[in-house]
Enzyme design. Structure first.
Site, PDB file in Angstrom:
ATOM      1  N   LYS A   1       0.839  -1.204   0.000  1.00 29.78           N
ATOM      2  CA  LYS A   1       0.000   0.000   0.000  1.00 29.78           C
ATOM      3  C   LYS A   1       0.874   1.254   0.000  1.00 29.78           C
ATOM      4  O   LYS A   1       0.659   2.168  -0.790  1.00 29.78           O
ATOM      5  CB  LYS A   1      -0.890   0.000   1.253  1.00 29.78           C
ATOM      6  CG  LYS A   1      -1.599   1.328   1.481  1.00 29.78           C
ATOM      7  CD  LYS A   1      -2.498   1.303   2.700  1.00 29.78           C
ATOM      8  CE  LYS A   1      -1.835   1.701   3.991  1.00 29.78           C
ATOM      9  NZ  LYS A   1      -1.518   3.129   4.130  1.00 29.78           N
ATOM     10  N   ASN A   2       1.855   1.270   0.893  1.00 30.53           N
ATOM     11  CA  ASN A   2       2.627   2.506   1.062  1.00 30.53           C
ATOM     12  C   ASN A   2       3.616   2.768  -0.077  1.00 30.53           C
ATOM     13  O   ASN A   2       4.239   3.831  -0.129  1.00 30.53           O
ATOM     14  CB  ASN A   2       3.365   2.509   2.406  1.00 30.53           C
ATOM     15  CG  ASN A   2       2.397   2.736   3.558  1.00 30.53           C
ATOM     16  OD1 ASN A   2       1.212   2.996   3.348  1.00 30.53           O
ATOM     17  ND2 ASN A   2       2.913   2.639   4.777  1.00 30.53           N
TER      18      ASN A   2
ATOM     19  N   ARG B   1      -4.597  10.451   4.482  1.00 31.72           N
ATOM     20  CA  ARG B   1      -3.570  11.486   4.549  1.00 31.72           C
ATOM     21  C   ARG B   1      -2.598  11.434   3.375  1.00 31.72           C
ATOM     22  O   ARG B   1      -2.022  12.444   2.988  1.00 31.72           O
ATOM     23  CB  ARG B   1      -2.760  11.340   5.843  1.00 31.72           C
ATOM     24  CG  ARG B   1      -3.428  11.833   7.080  1.00 31.72           C
ATOM     25  CD  ARG B   1      -2.522  11.563   8.253  1.00 31.72           C
ATOM     26  NE  ARG B   1      -1.137  11.901   7.911  1.00 31.72           N
ATOM     27  CZ  ARG B   1      -0.620  13.098   8.055  1.00 31.72           C
ATOM     28  NH1 ARG B   1      -1.322  14.081   8.538  1.00 31.72           N
ATOM     29  NH2 ARG B   1       0.647  13.311   7.721  1.00 31.72           N
TER      30      ARG B   1
ATOM     31  N   CYS C   1      -5.948  13.304  13.211  1.00 33.49           N
ATOM     32  CA  CYS C   1      -6.266  11.930  12.855  1.00 33.49           C
ATOM     33  C   CYS C   1      -6.106  11.075  14.088  1.00 33.49           C
ATOM     34  O   CYS C   1      -5.563  11.514  15.090  1.00 33.49           O
ATOM     35  CB  CYS C   1      -5.403  11.449  11.695  1.00 33.49           C
ATOM     36  SG  CYS C   1      -3.936  10.586  12.134  1.00 33.49           S
TER      37      CYS C   1
ATOM     38  N   ARG D   1      -0.063  14.618  13.464  1.00 36.15           N
ATOM     39  CA  ARG D   1       0.526  14.358  12.136  1.00 36.15           C
ATOM     40  C   ARG D   1       0.526  15.568  11.196  1.00 36.15           C
ATOM     41  O   ARG D   1      -0.174  15.592  10.188  1.00 36.15           O
ATOM     42  CB  ARG D   1      -0.172  13.169  11.467  1.00 36.15           C
ATOM     43  CG  ARG D   1      -0.011  11.904  12.258  1.00 36.15           C
ATOM     44  CD  ARG D   1      -0.669  10.741  11.590  1.00 36.15           C
ATOM     45  NE  ARG D   1       0.147  10.132  10.544  1.00 36.15           N
ATOM     46  CZ  ARG D   1      -0.202   9.035   9.886  1.00 36.15           C
ATOM     47  NH1 ARG D   1      -1.338   8.454  10.135  1.00 36.15           N
ATOM     48  NH2 ARG D   1       0.584   8.534   8.957  1.00 36.15           N
ATOM     49  N   PRO D   2       1.331  16.575  11.507  1.00 34.50           N
ATOM     50  CA  PRO D   2       1.375  17.761  10.642  1.00 34.50           C
ATOM     51  C   PRO D   2       2.079  17.484   9.305  1.00 34.50           C
ATOM     52  O   PRO D   2       2.654  16.411   9.113  1.00 34.50           O
ATOM     53  CB  PRO D   2       2.186  18.753  11.471  1.00 34.50           C
ATOM     54  CG  PRO D   2       3.022  17.926  12.383  1.00 34.50           C
ATOM     55  CD  PRO D   2       2.260  16.651  12.632  1.00 34.50           C
ATOM     56  N   VAL D   3       1.999  18.464   8.393  1.00 33.15           N
ATOM     57  CA  VAL D   3       2.679  18.318   7.097  1.00 33.15           C
ATOM     58  C   VAL D   3       3.655  19.478   6.869  1.00 33.15           C
ATOM     59  O   VAL D   3       3.969  19.811   5.741  1.00 33.15           O
ATOM     60  CB  VAL D   3       1.680  18.225   5.918  1.00 33.15           C
ATOM     61  CG1 VAL D   3       0.961  16.892   5.917  1.00 33.15           C
ATOM     62  CG2 VAL D   3       0.675  19.368   5.938  1.00 33.15           C
ATOM     63  N   ASP D   4       4.107  20.059   7.984  1.00 35.38           N
ATOM     64  CA  ASP D   4       4.986  21.231   7.882  1.00 35.38           C
ATOM     65  C   ASP D   4       6.268  20.946   7.087  1.00 35.38           C
ATOM     66  O   ASP D   4       6.777  21.806   6.371  1.00 35.38           O
ATOM     67  CB  ASP D   4       5.330  21.759   9.284  1.00 35.38           C
ATOM     68  CG  ASP D   4       5.935  20.679  10.170  1.00 35.38           C
ATOM     69  OD1 ASP D   4       5.331  19.582  10.257  1.00 35.38           O
ATOM     70  OD2 ASP D   4       7.003  20.910  10.757  1.00 35.38           O
TER      71      ASP D   4
ATOM     72  N   ASP E   1       4.376   0.605  12.112  1.00 34.01           N
ATOM     73  CA  ASP E   1       3.202  -0.070  11.562  1.00 34.01           C
ATOM     74  C   ASP E   1       3.105  -1.540  11.988  1.00 34.01           C
ATOM     75  O   ASP E   1       2.144  -2.219  11.636  1.00 34.01           O
ATOM     76  CB  ASP E   1       3.202   0.014  10.023  1.00 34.01           C
ATOM     77  CG  ASP E   1       2.827   1.409   9.537  1.00 34.01           C
ATOM     78  OD1 ASP E   1       2.410   2.241  10.352  1.00 34.01           O
ATOM     79  OD2 ASP E   1       2.946   1.660   8.320  1.00 34.01           O
TER      80      ASP E   1
ATOM     81  N   ILE F   1       7.427   7.118  17.164  1.00 41.02           N
ATOM     82  CA  ILE F   1       7.120   7.884  15.943  1.00 41.02           C
ATOM     83  C   ILE F   1       5.843   8.701  16.104  1.00 41.02           C
ATOM     84  O   ILE F   1       5.806   9.880  15.771  1.00 41.02           O
ATOM     85  CB  ILE F   1       6.932   6.945  14.727  1.00 41.02           C
ATOM     86  CG1 ILE F   1       8.095   5.974  14.603  1.00 41.02           C
ATOM     87  CG2 ILE F   1       6.707   7.744  13.445  1.00 41.02           C
ATOM     88  CD1 ILE F   1       9.246   6.409  13.784  1.00 41.02           C
TER      89      ILE F   1
ATOM     90  N   ARG G   1      -8.859  -0.485   4.418  1.00 40.93           N
ATOM     91  CA  ARG G   1      -8.012   0.544   3.809  1.00 40.93           C
ATOM     92  C   ARG G   1      -6.660  -0.048   3.416  1.00 40.93           C
ATOM     93  O   ARG G   1      -6.048   0.392   2.447  1.00 40.93           O
ATOM     94  CB  ARG G   1      -7.761   1.687   4.797  1.00 40.93           C
ATOM     95  CG  ARG G   1      -8.948   2.608   5.007  1.00 40.93           C
ATOM     96  CD  ARG G   1      -8.540   3.764   5.878  1.00 40.93           C
ATOM     97  NE  ARG G   1      -7.214   4.235   5.479  1.00 40.93           N
ATOM     98  CZ  ARG G   1      -6.334   4.788   6.299  1.00 40.93           C
ATOM     99  NH1 ARG G   1      -6.623   4.970   7.563  1.00 40.93           N
ATOM    100  NH2 ARG G   1      -5.159   5.176   5.849  1.00 40.93           N
TER     101      ARG G   1
END
Ligand code: UD1
Length: 416
Positions: A22-23, A92, A116, A121-124, A304, A326, A396
């Protein structure tokens, strides 16, 4: 809402084919945006996240043809440079369209993901990286609006190792003017798989798989074909399931070289593991021994896989410690495991688990993707019936999980 009902107590025996990752599939699907030529992908897993990503790309104008695991994409005609909130909030990884869109079309509007279940879980880092490459970025009405006539190569240091951050900027850099150096980059195998696909498309990338990735921008990328790598987390999940439930299973179409840490921990728990080419065999004929786990970026133990090992530790001999470094708030499965009788104490990012001889089936609820996998494993070893609600999380990221587990002898059925 669909549920899974599991009758615990069966050993797992037989063979299971591992699906595409998936990833790796998600960023690689987004790589199609970098060229007007067709991109032909193989081994794409049939997952809800993949379907969501396809829908997002189709909304933008990407033409997509799906035939089983083969997916052909053509981004010759893109008319909408936007990832809307309703898609980003369910997945995300939709943020991965940001880099490719700005790089090829000079503009993108991507919703901020928001909160979430497993932390803020920012995207900075994605945003800072693109700004360093010369993009003008404004946050307006909950959207990231990025513009750049042509991105410029830059040296970018990641304060934190970010998998999708590395992927987004690596994709953006392929079409930038000049050389981009990503330092403290993620070394995850999925980053390497994406790099292989990009290189097949004509990108100039060196160092993927190390913490320094150098990308020399080119004017254009072209079409290519690429087979998505096997899913190491799905592989690990089946192995832990068999280690917890006991049995003898063989995974096919997988890779042991990217599972070092997980395989070592399973051996520590008492499993016998044999690797031959693209297959991994695991035999477990005893109650597992408790193993300590500390998550960290690849090649260390994957976050994970944390929840699945916790499920095994619940019925293991001895006590163990699971440390999550993490993500904040990635112990949502603990409360559910406790409903099955597990003895777990949590203090900050550390869970202490006292193994008990038996869990007892109960009604429980999935909270996120990997937590769901943990609950399935717990259900497989619990006495009596476990019913897991909200399994859309599981769908998912796990392809046909109940069919695969049934084929191994588990008593599991979906309640629609
Ligand atoms: C990816 C994986 C996910 C896995 C995770 C960690 C995909 C689609 N998802 O998620 O399955 O659990 O890697 O291996 O590949 N962070 C920031 N700012 C940012 C980006 C990240 O602070 O801009 C933080 C995150 O909150 C987290 C840490 O960095 O604490 C690592 O996150 P990251 O590697 O980015 O996770 P994802 O790429 O979202």
């Amino acid at each position: 809402m669909q549920k899974l009902a599991i009758q615990g107590g069966s050993r797992l025996n037989g063979e299971v084919r591992i699906s595409g990752a998936k990833n790796a599939a998600l960023p690689i699907l987004c790589a199609s945006l970098l060229t007007g030529d067709p991109l032909q992908l193989g081994n794409v897993p049939d997952l809800n996240d993949v379907a969501t990503m396809r829908k997002l790309l189709q909304q933008m104008g990407v033409a997509i043809v799906v035939e089983g695991g083969q997916v052909a994409l053509s981004a010759a005609q893109i008319d909408k440079l936007e990832a809307p909130y309703d898609m980003v909030k369910t997945m995300r990884a939709a943020i991965l369209v940001l880099g490719p869109l700005v790089a090829r079309f000079g503009e993108a509007r991507v919703s901020l993901p928001g909160g979430c279940a497993i932390g803020s879980r920012p995207v900075d880092l994605h945003i800072k990286g693109l700004q360093a490459m010369g993009a003008e970025i404004h946050i307006e009405h909950g959207y990231i609006h990025a513009q750049a006539r042509r991105l410029k190569g830059a040296r970018i240091f990641f304060d934190l190792v970010s998998v999708t951050g590395t992927e987004n900027l690596m994709m953006a850099a392929t079409l930038a003017d000049g050389v981009t150096v990503l330092e403290n980059a993620a070394r995850e195998p999925e980053v390497v798989d994406l790099a292989h696909c990009l290189i097949a498309m004509g990108a100039r990338i060196e160092g993927a798989g190390s913490d320094t990735i150098t990308v020399t921008g080119v004017e254009k990328l072209h079409g290519a074909s690429h087979r998505v790598m096997p899913d190491r987390i799905e592989s690990g999940t089946f192995l832990v399931a068999a280690a917890a439930a006991g049995g003898n299973i063989t995974l096919t179409d997988t890779r042991a070289d990217i599972l070092d840490n997980v395989l070592e921990k399973l051996q520590e728990a008492g499993a016998t593991i044999q690797v031959s080419g693209s297959t991994i065999n695991l035999q477990m004929n005893q109650r597992p021994r408790a193993v300590n786990v500390r998550t960290a970026p690849y090649p260390a133990f994957p976050t994970d896989m944390q929840a699945q090992f916790m499920a095994m530790n619940c019925i293991a001999e001895g006590s163990s410690m699971v440390v999550e470094t993490i993500f904040e708030n990635r112990f949502m499965h603990v409360q559910e495991l406790r409903r099955l009788g597990a003895q777990i104490d949590v203090e900050g990012n550390t869970a202490v688990i006292r193994g008990c001889a038996q869990l007892e089936g109960a009604a429980i609820m999935a909270t996120d993707l990997r937590a769901s996998a943990c609950l399935v494993i717990a259900g497989l070893v619990a006495q009596g019936e476990t019913v897991i609600d909200r399994i859309y999380h599981l769908d998912r990221g796990y392809e046909h999980i109940e069919a695969k587990l049934s084929a191994l002898g588990a008593q599991i059925r979906r309640i629609k």
